[in-house]
Write a protein that holds these residues in place. Structure first.
Motif, PDB file in Angstrom:
ATOM      1  N   PHE A  20       0.827  -1.213   0.000  1.00 34.13           N
ATOM      2  CA  PHE A  20       0.000   0.000   0.000  1.00 34.13           C
ATOM      3  C   PHE A  20       0.864   1.266   0.000  1.00 34.13           C
ATOM      4  O   PHE A  20       0.574   2.226   0.707  1.00 34.13           O
ATOM      5  N   ASP A  21       1.923   1.263  -0.824  1.00 31.94           N
ATOM      6  CA  ASP A  21       2.823   2.417  -0.864  1.00 31.94           C
ATOM      7  C   ASP A  21       3.146   2.854  -2.287  1.00 31.94           C
ATOM      8  O   ASP A  21       4.123   3.565  -2.523  1.00 31.94           O
ATOM      9  N   LEU A  22       2.331   2.394  -3.256  1.00 35.56           N
ATOM     10  CA  LEU A  22       2.484   2.807  -4.654  1.00 35.56           C
ATOM     11  C   LEU A  22       3.771   2.286  -5.276  1.00 35.56           C
ATOM     12  O   LEU A  22       4.342   2.921  -6.166  1.00 35.56           O
ATOM     13  N   MET A  23       4.219   1.139  -4.801  1.00 34.45           N
ATOM     14  CA  MET A  23       5.353   0.444  -5.403  1.00 34.45           C
ATOM     15  C   MET A  23       4.840  -0.907  -5.898  1.00 34.45           C
ATOM     16  O   MET A  23       4.508  -1.783  -5.091  1.00 34.45           O
ATOM     17  N   THR A  24       4.738  -1.055  -7.226  1.00 32.80           N
ATOM     18  CA  THR A  24       4.164  -2.261  -7.806  1.00 32.80           C
ATOM     19  C   THR A  24       5.252  -3.135  -8.419  1.00 32.80           C
ATOM     20  O   THR A  24       6.189  -2.630  -9.036  1.00 32.80           O
ATOM     21  N   SER A  71       8.221   5.123   2.376  1.00 32.68           N
ATOM     22  CA  SER A  71       9.082   4.285   1.550  1.00 32.68           C
ATOM     23  C   SER A  71      10.086   5.123   0.767  1.00 32.68           C
ATOM     24  O   SER A  71      11.159   4.633   0.396  1.00 32.68           O
ATOM     25  N   MET A  72       9.761   6.400   0.544  1.00 32.65           N
ATOM     26  CA  MET A  72      10.672   7.275  -0.194  1.00 32.65           C
ATOM     27  C   MET A  72      11.744   7.887   0.701  1.00 32.65           C
ATOM     28  O   MET A  72      12.897   8.032   0.302  1.00 32.65           O
ATOM     29  N   ASP A 363      13.082   5.725  10.065  1.00 38.79           N
ATOM     30  CA  ASP A 363      14.052   5.327   9.052  1.00 38.79           C
ATOM     31  C   ASP A 363      14.216   6.434   8.020  1.00 38.79           C
ATOM     32  O   ASP A 363      13.289   6.998   7.534  1.00 38.79           O
ATOM     33  N   ALA A 364      14.959   6.444   8.441  1.00 40.58           N
ATOM     34  CA  ALA A 364      15.078   7.485   7.465  1.00 40.58           C
ATOM     35  C   ALA A 364      16.161   7.207   6.309  1.00 40.58           C
ATOM     36  O   ALA A 364      17.163   6.710   6.633  1.00 40.58           O
TER      37      ALA A 364
END
Length: 392
Positions: A20-24, A71-72, A363-364
Protein backbone atom coordinates in the motif's frame (compact mmCIF):
# COMPACT_ATOMS: atom_id res chain seq x y z
CA UNK A 1 -20.61 13.31 -10.88
CA UNK A 2 -20.14 9.76 -9.64
CA UNK A 3 -20.22 8.47 -13.22
CA UNK A 4 -16.44 8.07 -13.39
CA UNK A 5 -15.78 7.03 -9.77
CA UNK A 6 -15.31 3.37 -10.66
CA UNK A 7 -12.88 4.17 -13.48
CA UNK A 8 -10.76 6.40 -11.26
CA UNK A 9 -10.87 3.91 -8.38
CA UNK A 10 -9.76 1.08 -10.65
CA UNK A 11 -6.78 3.11 -11.83
CA UNK A 12 -5.82 4.07 -8.29
CA UNK A 13 -6.11 0.53 -6.96
CA UNK A 14 -3.98 -0.81 -9.81
CA UNK A 15 -0.99 1.10 -8.48
CA UNK A 16 -1.23 0.48 -4.71
CA UNK A 17 1.25 -2.38 -4.54
CA UNK A 18 1.41 -5.13 -1.89
CA UNK A 19 2.57 -2.70 0.82
CA UNK A 20 0.00 0.00 0.00
CA UNK A 21 2.82 2.42 -0.86
CA UNK A 22 2.48 2.81 -4.65
CA UNK A 23 5.35 0.44 -5.40
CA UNK A 24 4.16 -2.26 -7.81
CA UNK A 25 6.08 -5.36 -8.80
CA UNK A 26 4.93 -5.20 -12.42
CA UNK A 27 6.74 -1.89 -12.92
CA UNK A 28 9.74 -2.61 -10.70
CA UNK A 29 12.24 -2.45 -13.55
CA UNK A 30 11.15 1.01 -14.65
CA UNK A 31 9.86 2.72 -11.51
CA UNK A 32 11.84 5.77 -10.43
CA UNK A 33 11.37 8.16 -7.55
CA UNK A 34 9.63 10.55 -9.93
CA UNK A 35 7.09 7.88 -10.92
CA UNK A 36 6.21 7.07 -7.32
CA UNK A 37 5.97 10.79 -6.59
CA UNK A 38 3.44 11.36 -9.37
CA UNK A 39 1.22 8.52 -8.22
CA UNK A 40 1.45 9.97 -4.71
CA UNK A 41 0.23 13.31 -6.08
CA UNK A 42 -2.79 11.44 -7.41
CA UNK A 43 -3.47 9.66 -4.12
CA UNK A 44 -3.13 12.97 -2.27
CA UNK A 45 -5.66 14.48 -4.66
CA UNK A 46 -8.07 11.70 -3.71
CA UNK A 47 -7.49 12.36 -0.01
CA UNK A 48 -7.73 16.14 -0.32
CA UNK A 49 -11.09 15.82 -2.13
CA UNK A 50 -12.51 13.03 0.07
CA UNK A 51 -12.76 10.83 -2.98
CA UNK A 52 -14.86 7.77 -2.00
CA UNK A 53 -13.02 4.82 -0.48
CA UNK A 54 -13.95 1.60 -2.32
CA UNK A 55 -14.26 -0.44 0.91
CA UNK A 56 -12.83 -0.93 4.39
CA UNK A 57 -10.28 -3.56 3.34
CA UNK A 58 -7.67 -1.01 2.28
CA UNK A 59 -6.11 1.97 4.04
CA UNK A 60 -7.56 5.44 3.54
CA UNK A 61 -6.12 7.43 0.65
CA UNK A 62 -4.23 9.69 3.04
CA UNK A 63 -2.53 6.75 4.74
CA UNK A 64 -1.45 5.36 1.37
CA UNK A 65 0.24 8.70 0.68
CA UNK A 66 1.94 8.47 4.09
CA UNK A 67 3.09 4.93 3.30
CA UNK A 68 4.55 6.17 0.01
CA UNK A 69 6.35 8.99 1.82
CA UNK A 70 7.78 6.52 4.32
CA UNK A 71 9.08 4.28 1.55
CA UNK A 72 10.67 7.27 -0.19
CA UNK A 73 12.30 9.06 2.74
CA UNK A 74 14.76 6.21 3.40
CA UNK A 75 16.20 6.83 -0.06
CA UNK A 76 17.49 10.29 0.88
CA UNK A 77 21.06 9.70 -0.20
CA UNK A 78 23.89 11.40 1.69
CA UNK A 79 26.74 9.40 0.15
CA UNK A 80 27.31 12.27 -2.28
CA UNK A 81 26.18 15.87 -2.48
CA UNK A 82 25.05 16.01 1.17
CA UNK A 83 21.67 14.53 0.35
CA UNK A 84 19.11 14.35 -2.40
CA UNK A 85 17.06 11.69 -4.14
CA UNK A 86 18.43 9.91 -7.18
CA UNK A 87 16.27 9.52 -10.25
CA UNK A 88 16.14 5.72 -10.14
CA UNK A 89 15.46 3.38 -7.24
CA UNK A 90 16.67 -0.10 -8.15
CA UNK A 91 20.27 -0.97 -9.10
CA UNK A 92 19.00 -3.28 -11.86
CA UNK A 93 17.85 -0.11 -13.64
CA UNK A 94 21.21 1.70 -13.51
CA UNK A 95 20.47 4.59 -15.86
CA UNK A 96 19.89 7.32 -13.31
CA UNK A 97 21.22 5.76 -10.11
CA UNK A 98 23.76 8.60 -9.85
CA UNK A 99 21.58 11.37 -11.24
CA UNK A 100 19.81 13.54 -8.66
CA UNK A 101 17.09 15.21 -10.65
CA UNK A 102 14.74 18.04 -9.85
CA UNK A 103 11.53 16.15 -10.54
CA UNK A 104 12.31 13.44 -7.97
CA UNK A 105 13.41 15.97 -5.34
CA UNK A 106 10.72 18.49 -6.21
CA UNK A 107 8.16 15.71 -6.09
CA UNK A 108 9.15 14.75 -2.56
CA UNK A 109 9.21 18.44 -1.60
CA UNK A 110 5.63 18.91 -2.78
CA UNK A 111 4.43 15.65 -1.20
CA UNK A 112 5.95 16.67 2.13
CA UNK A 113 4.32 20.10 1.98
CA UNK A 114 0.93 18.61 1.16
CA UNK A 115 1.18 15.97 3.87
CA UNK A 116 2.06 18.67 6.40
CA UNK A 117 -1.12 20.50 5.46
CA UNK A 118 -3.22 17.32 5.27
CA UNK A 119 -2.12 15.89 8.62
CA UNK A 120 -0.91 18.83 10.72
CA UNK A 121 2.29 16.85 11.36
CA UNK A 122 5.29 19.17 11.21
CA UNK A 123 7.69 16.33 10.46
CA UNK A 124 6.60 16.78 6.87
CA UNK A 125 7.09 20.53 7.12
CA UNK A 126 10.66 19.96 8.29
CA UNK A 127 11.36 17.62 5.41
CA UNK A 128 9.91 20.02 2.86
CA UNK A 129 12.24 22.68 4.19
CA UNK A 130 15.16 20.21 4.10
CA UNK A 131 14.59 19.32 0.45
CA UNK A 132 14.15 22.96 -0.50
CA UNK A 133 17.40 23.93 1.21
CA UNK A 134 19.24 21.09 -0.51
CA UNK A 135 17.79 22.04 -3.90
CA UNK A 136 19.13 25.56 -3.49
CA UNK A 137 22.44 24.33 -2.12
CA UNK A 138 23.25 22.19 -5.17
CA UNK A 139 21.71 24.69 -7.59
CA UNK A 140 18.82 22.80 -9.16
CA UNK A 141 16.76 25.71 -7.84
CA UNK A 142 18.67 28.89 -8.61
CA UNK A 143 18.43 31.04 -5.48
CA UNK A 144 18.57 34.27 -7.50
CA UNK A 145 16.40 33.61 -10.56
CA UNK A 146 14.34 30.73 -9.05
CA UNK A 147 14.73 28.83 -12.29
CA UNK A 148 14.46 25.07 -11.76
CA UNK A 149 17.08 23.05 -13.65
CA UNK A 150 17.01 19.36 -14.50
CA UNK A 151 19.55 17.88 -12.11
CA UNK A 152 23.05 17.17 -10.84
CA UNK A 153 25.35 14.15 -11.05
CA UNK A 154 26.53 12.42 -7.89
CA UNK A 155 29.58 11.10 -9.75
CA UNK A 156 30.97 14.65 -9.70
CA UNK A 157 29.59 15.37 -6.22
CA UNK A 158 26.92 17.53 -7.87
CA UNK A 159 29.50 20.14 -8.84
CA UNK A 160 27.87 20.95 -12.18
CA UNK A 161 24.20 21.65 -12.75
CA UNK A 162 22.52 20.28 -15.87
CA UNK A 163 20.71 23.41 -17.00
CA UNK A 164 18.10 21.79 -19.16
CA UNK A 165 14.74 23.25 -18.16
CA UNK A 166 11.32 21.63 -18.25
CA UNK A 167 8.03 23.27 -17.41
CA UNK A 168 6.65 20.58 -15.14
CA UNK A 169 9.55 20.69 -12.67
CA UNK A 170 9.12 24.45 -12.33
CA UNK A 171 5.42 23.91 -11.63
CA UNK A 172 5.99 21.09 -9.12
CA UNK A 173 8.23 23.30 -6.99
CA UNK A 174 5.90 26.29 -7.40
CA UNK A 175 2.89 24.46 -6.02
CA UNK A 176 4.95 22.95 -3.22
CA UNK A 177 6.05 26.44 -2.18
CA UNK A 178 2.47 27.71 -2.36
CA UNK A 179 1.28 24.89 -0.10
CA UNK A 180 4.06 25.75 2.35
CA UNK A 181 2.90 29.37 2.26
CA UNK A 182 -0.66 28.30 2.98
CA UNK A 183 0.23 25.85 5.73
CA UNK A 184 2.50 28.32 7.52
CA UNK A 185 -0.28 30.95 7.59
CA UNK A 186 1.32 33.22 5.04
CA UNK A 187 4.99 32.97 5.97
CA UNK A 188 6.67 35.77 3.99
CA UNK A 189 9.63 33.63 2.93
CA UNK A 190 7.39 31.05 1.29
CA UNK A 191 5.26 33.77 -0.25
CA UNK A 192 8.37 35.27 -1.79
CA UNK A 193 9.56 31.91 -3.10
CA UNK A 194 6.17 31.19 -4.62
CA UNK A 195 6.13 34.54 -6.40
CA UNK A 196 9.66 34.17 -7.73
CA UNK A 197 9.10 30.60 -8.91
CA UNK A 198 5.99 31.79 -10.70
CA UNK A 199 7.90 34.66 -12.29
CA UNK A 200 10.56 32.22 -13.50
CA UNK A 201 7.82 30.01 -14.97
CA UNK A 202 6.96 32.72 -17.49
CA UNK A 203 9.76 31.43 -19.71
CA UNK A 204 7.21 28.75 -20.68
CA UNK A 205 4.74 31.29 -22.02
CA UNK A 206 4.69 33.66 -25.03
CA UNK A 207 6.87 31.78 -27.53
CA UNK A 208 6.38 34.61 -30.05
CA UNK A 209 5.30 38.24 -29.88
CA UNK A 210 1.96 37.36 -31.47
CA UNK A 211 1.40 34.47 -29.04
CA UNK A 212 1.29 36.36 -25.76
CA UNK A 213 0.77 34.31 -22.58
CA UNK A 214 0.32 31.01 -24.44
CA UNK A 215 2.03 28.03 -22.85
CA UNK A 216 4.64 25.98 -24.68
CA UNK A 217 7.43 23.54 -23.83
CA UNK A 218 10.47 25.70 -24.39
CA UNK A 219 13.02 22.87 -24.57
CA UNK A 220 11.50 21.05 -27.51
CA UNK A 221 8.17 22.26 -28.84
CA UNK A 222 9.20 24.90 -31.36
CA UNK A 223 11.80 22.51 -32.77
CA UNK A 224 9.25 19.69 -33.03
CA UNK A 225 11.35 17.26 -30.99
CA UNK A 226 9.23 16.70 -27.86
CA UNK A 227 8.95 13.09 -26.76
CA UNK A 228 5.72 11.48 -25.54
CA UNK A 229 6.27 12.52 -21.93
CA UNK A 230 7.10 16.11 -22.80
CA UNK A 231 3.88 16.46 -24.79
CA UNK A 232 1.98 16.03 -21.51
CA UNK A 233 3.94 18.56 -19.45
CA UNK A 234 1.58 21.46 -20.07
CA UNK A 235 -1.13 19.48 -18.28
CA UNK A 236 0.90 19.29 -15.08
CA UNK A 237 1.85 22.94 -15.35
CA UNK A 238 -1.81 23.93 -15.67
CA UNK A 239 -2.86 21.74 -12.74
CA UNK A 240 -0.20 22.95 -10.35
CA UNK A 241 -0.24 26.61 -11.37
CA UNK A 242 -4.04 26.85 -11.13
CA UNK A 243 -3.75 25.11 -7.74
CA UNK A 244 -1.10 27.62 -6.67
CA UNK A 245 -3.73 30.35 -6.87
CA UNK A 246 -5.88 28.45 -4.36
CA UNK A 247 -3.02 28.18 -1.87
CA UNK A 248 -1.70 31.72 -2.46
CA UNK A 249 -4.68 33.80 -3.67
CA UNK A 250 -2.60 36.91 -4.32
CA UNK A 251 -1.00 35.08 -7.25
CA UNK A 252 -4.31 34.74 -9.14
CA UNK A 253 -3.97 38.14 -10.80
CA UNK A 254 -0.70 36.97 -12.33
CA UNK A 255 -1.79 33.43 -13.12
CA UNK A 256 -5.18 34.08 -14.65
CA UNK A 257 -4.03 35.99 -17.77
CA UNK A 258 -1.41 33.34 -18.54
CA UNK A 259 -3.68 30.34 -18.24
CA UNK A 260 -6.75 32.01 -19.72
CA UNK A 261 -4.84 32.86 -22.89
CA UNK A 262 -3.41 29.34 -22.88
CA UNK A 263 -6.90 27.84 -22.52
CA UNK A 264 -8.09 29.80 -25.56
CA UNK A 265 -5.05 28.61 -27.50
CA UNK A 266 -5.67 25.04 -26.39
CA UNK A 267 -9.31 25.20 -27.46
CA UNK A 268 -8.32 26.39 -30.94
CA UNK A 269 -5.75 23.60 -31.15
CA UNK A 270 -8.46 21.02 -30.28
CA UNK A 271 -10.11 21.21 -33.68
CA UNK A 272 -8.61 18.23 -35.48
CA UNK A 273 -9.73 14.75 -36.42
CA UNK A 274 -13.02 13.61 -37.87
CA UNK A 275 -14.94 14.97 -34.89
CA UNK A 276 -13.13 18.30 -34.81
CA UNK A 277 -12.17 17.73 -31.16
CA UNK A 278 -8.73 16.14 -31.42
CA UNK A 279 -6.12 18.30 -29.70
CA UNK A 280 -2.76 19.21 -31.16
CA UNK A 281 0.50 20.06 -29.44
CA UNK A 282 1.25 23.66 -30.42
CA UNK A 283 -1.32 25.99 -28.94
CA UNK A 284 0.22 29.16 -30.33
CA UNK A 285 -0.66 28.29 -33.95
CA UNK A 286 -4.34 29.13 -33.51
CA UNK A 287 -5.33 25.82 -35.08
CA UNK A 288 -4.84 22.06 -34.98
CA UNK A 289 -1.24 21.24 -35.89
CA UNK A 290 -1.70 17.59 -36.79
CA UNK A 291 0.22 16.24 -33.76
CA UNK A 292 -2.33 14.35 -31.60
CA UNK A 293 -1.83 12.26 -28.48
CA UNK A 294 -3.05 11.51 -24.96
CA UNK A 295 -0.70 14.11 -23.48
CA UNK A 296 -2.14 16.77 -25.77
CA UNK A 297 -5.72 15.87 -24.85
CA UNK A 298 -4.89 15.79 -21.15
CA UNK A 299 -3.03 19.10 -21.25
CA UNK A 300 -5.88 20.89 -23.01
CA UNK A 301 -8.46 19.45 -20.61
CA UNK A 302 -6.46 20.49 -17.54
CA UNK A 303 -5.97 24.02 -18.84
CA UNK A 304 -9.54 24.64 -19.99
CA UNK A 305 -11.18 23.09 -16.91
CA UNK A 306 -8.78 25.05 -14.76
CA UNK A 307 -10.82 28.12 -15.66
CA UNK A 308 -13.36 26.80 -13.15
CA UNK A 309 -10.81 26.01 -10.46
CA UNK A 310 -11.34 29.15 -8.42
CA UNK A 311 -15.02 28.27 -8.03
CA UNK A 312 -14.19 24.96 -6.35
CA UNK A 313 -13.42 24.55 -2.70
CA UNK A 314 -9.70 24.43 -1.91
CA UNK A 315 -8.10 21.06 -1.10
CA UNK A 316 -9.12 19.79 2.31
CA UNK A 317 -6.65 19.92 5.19
CA UNK A 318 -6.10 18.29 8.57
CA UNK A 319 -9.39 17.81 10.40
CA UNK A 320 -11.41 17.91 7.17
CA UNK A 321 -10.18 14.77 5.43
CA UNK A 322 -12.38 11.75 6.04
CA UNK A 323 -11.25 8.18 6.60
CA UNK A 324 -13.04 4.90 6.15
CA UNK A 325 -16.14 4.14 8.21
CA UNK A 326 -15.37 3.89 11.90
CA UNK A 327 -11.89 5.38 11.59
CA UNK A 328 -10.55 8.18 13.75
CA UNK A 329 -9.21 11.47 12.49
CA UNK A 330 -5.54 11.90 11.75
CA UNK A 331 -3.09 11.73 14.62
CA UNK A 332 -2.37 14.82 16.63
CA UNK A 333 0.30 17.09 15.16
CA UNK A 334 3.84 16.61 16.31
CA UNK A 335 7.11 18.35 15.63
CA UNK A 336 9.15 15.26 16.39
CA UNK A 337 10.16 13.23 13.39
CA UNK A 338 12.81 11.29 11.56
CA UNK A 339 16.23 12.33 10.52
CA UNK A 340 17.26 10.40 7.42
CA UNK A 341 20.36 8.33 7.94
CA UNK A 342 20.25 6.21 4.81
CA UNK A 343 23.32 6.75 2.65
CA UNK A 344 22.44 4.59 -0.33
CA UNK A 345 19.33 4.25 -2.42
CA UNK A 346 17.29 1.27 -1.32
CA UNK A 347 14.06 -0.46 -2.35
CA UNK A 348 10.84 0.06 -0.50
CA UNK A 349 10.55 -1.81 2.81
CA UNK A 350 9.21 -5.33 2.59
CA UNK A 351 6.43 -6.84 4.64
CA UNK A 352 2.86 -5.71 5.15
CA UNK A 353 2.64 -2.34 6.89
CA UNK A 354 -0.17 -1.36 9.25
CA UNK A 355 -3.23 -0.10 7.47
CA UNK A 356 -3.15 3.09 9.55
CA UNK A 357 0.05 5.09 9.43
CA UNK A 358 -0.01 8.71 10.51
CA UNK A 359 3.39 9.47 12.01
CA UNK A 360 6.48 8.95 9.81
CA UNK A 361 8.88 6.20 10.74
CA UNK A 362 12.34 6.92 12.08
CA UNK A 363 14.05 5.33 9.05
CA UNK A 364 15.08 7.49 7.47
CA UNK A 365 21.76 10.93 -17.39
CA UNK A 366 21.68 14.47 -18.46
CA UNK A 367 18.29 15.31 -19.88
CA UNK A 368 14.63 15.09 -19.00
CA UNK A 369 13.87 12.12 -16.77
CA UNK A 370 12.08 9.20 -18.40
CA UNK A 371 8.69 8.14 -17.09
CA UNK A 372 7.10 4.70 -17.20
CA UNK A 373 4.52 5.00 -19.95
CA UNK A 374 1.83 2.80 -18.42
CA UNK A 375 2.06 4.57 -15.09
CA UNK A 376 1.81 8.03 -16.56
CA UNK A 377 -1.08 7.16 -18.86
CA UNK A 378 -3.14 5.86 -15.94
CA UNK A 379 -1.95 8.68 -13.71
CA UNK A 380 -3.02 11.21 -16.32
CA UNK A 381 -6.46 9.67 -16.56
CA UNK A 382 -6.80 9.77 -12.79
CA UNK A 383 -5.70 13.39 -12.62
CA UNK A 384 -7.99 14.78 -15.26
CA UNK A 385 -11.00 12.74 -14.19
CA UNK A 386 -10.61 13.59 -10.51
CA UNK A 387 -10.18 17.24 -11.44
CA UNK A 388 -13.32 17.10 -13.62
CA UNK A 389 -15.32 15.68 -10.73
CA UNK A 390 -13.95 18.26 -8.32
CA UNK A 391 -15.00 21.03 -10.68
CA UNK A 392 -18.49 19.60 -11.23
Amino acid sequence: MALYDDVVTEALLSQLGPNFDLMTEQHRGSTGNDDQAFWTFTILEAAERNFPQPDDSMPPWLDIAVNAWNSMVVRWNTTDCNGGFTWQIFPDNPNGMDYKNSISNGGFFQISARLARATGNNTYLDWAQKVWDWSEEVGIVNNETYTVYDGVDAKTNCATVNKHQFSYTQAVYTYGAAVMYNYTDGDAAWGNRTSKLLEAAKVYFSPFENATDIMFEAACERQGICNTDQKSFKGYVSRFVWATARMAPATLAEIQPLLTASAVGAAKACSGGDSGTTCGQKWYTGAYDGVPGLGQQMSALETVQGLLSQQAAPPLKAGEIKHVKGDDDTAAPTTAGPTATSTTASPAPTGTPPKRVNVPTDDAATSDSAISSQGWVLMGLCLVTAWAMAMA
